[in-house]
Design a protein around this motif. Structure first.
Motif, mmCIF file in Angstrom:
data_model
loop_
_atom_site.group_PDB
_atom_site.id
_atom_site.type_symbol
_atom_site.label_atom_id
_atom_site.label_comp_id
_atom_site.label_asym_id
_atom_site.label_seq_id
_atom_site.Cartn_x
_atom_site.Cartn_y
_atom_site.Cartn_z
ATOM 1 N N ILE A 104 -1.551 5.206 0.978
ATOM 2 C CA ILE A 104 -2.647 5.602 2.236
ATOM 3 C C ILE A 104 -2.135 6.774 2.295
ATOM 4 C CG2 ILE A 104 -2.764 5.921 4.566
ATOM 5 C CD1 ILE A 104 -1.329 3.079 4.456
ATOM 6 N N ARG A 136 2.844 3.730 2.317
ATOM 7 C CA ARG A 136 1.540 2.470 2.137
ATOM 8 C C ARG A 136 1.267 1.441 2.514
ATOM 9 N NH1 ARG A 136 5.341 2.481 -3.763
ATOM 10 N NH2 ARG A 136 6.781 1.994 -1.764
ATOM 11 N N LYS A 178 -9.453 8.825 5.813
ATOM 12 C CA LYS A 178 -9.917 7.028 5.089
ATOM 13 C C LYS A 178 -9.364 6.756 6.615
ATOM 14 C CE LYS A 178 -7.104 7.857 1.204
ATOM 15 N NZ LYS A 178 -5.239 7.597 0.332
ATOM 16 N N ILE A 190 -8.564 2.346 7.041
ATOM 17 C CA ILE A 190 -8.217 1.306 6.576
ATOM 18 C C ILE A 190 -8.402 -0.055 7.604
ATOM 19 C CG2 ILE A 190 -6.036 0.051 5.698
ATOM 20 C CD1 ILE A 190 -5.798 3.430 3.973
#
Length: 103
Positions: free
Chosen positions: A20, A29, A2, A4
């Motif tokens: 996350i 998170r 990921k 972000i």
């Protein structure tokens, strides 16, 4: 995998979280908020990192209540039993690492 962009995350409600990762029972998170949380004590340790905005972290110990203003990049480590509450100054984005399911 990921990627972000924390500054782009906006919750619909205060303390909305973007999960996350969960690794060996530890959750990470990204939270967005513009409102205070509530006084609480976590079941385990917590790492609280201000990524955007500023937050007044209130905590209590044997000497009473204290307030530390946290800015972008500041980190708060709440040990087991640390009573605390986060009160943002406007909108803030916060990375929280704690035991999965903790309050």
């Amino acid at each position: 995998m990921k990627f972000i962009r924390a500054r782009e995350f906006i919750g619909k409600n205060a303390w909305d979280a973007l999960p996350i990762a969960v690794m060996n029972g530890i959750s990470t998170r990204l939270h967005w908020t513009d409102q205070p949380y509530r006084w609480h004590t976590n079941d385990g340790e917590e790492v609280f990192v201000v990524l955007d905005g500023s937050v007044d972290m209130h905590y209590r110990d044997d000497n009473g209540e204290h307030i530390v203003t946290m800015e972008c990049g500041d980190i708060f480590h709440a040990t087991v039993g640390t009573e605390h509450v986060a009160r943002p100054r406007g909108a803030a984005r916060i990375l929280v690492v704690e035991t999965e399911g903790s309050v």
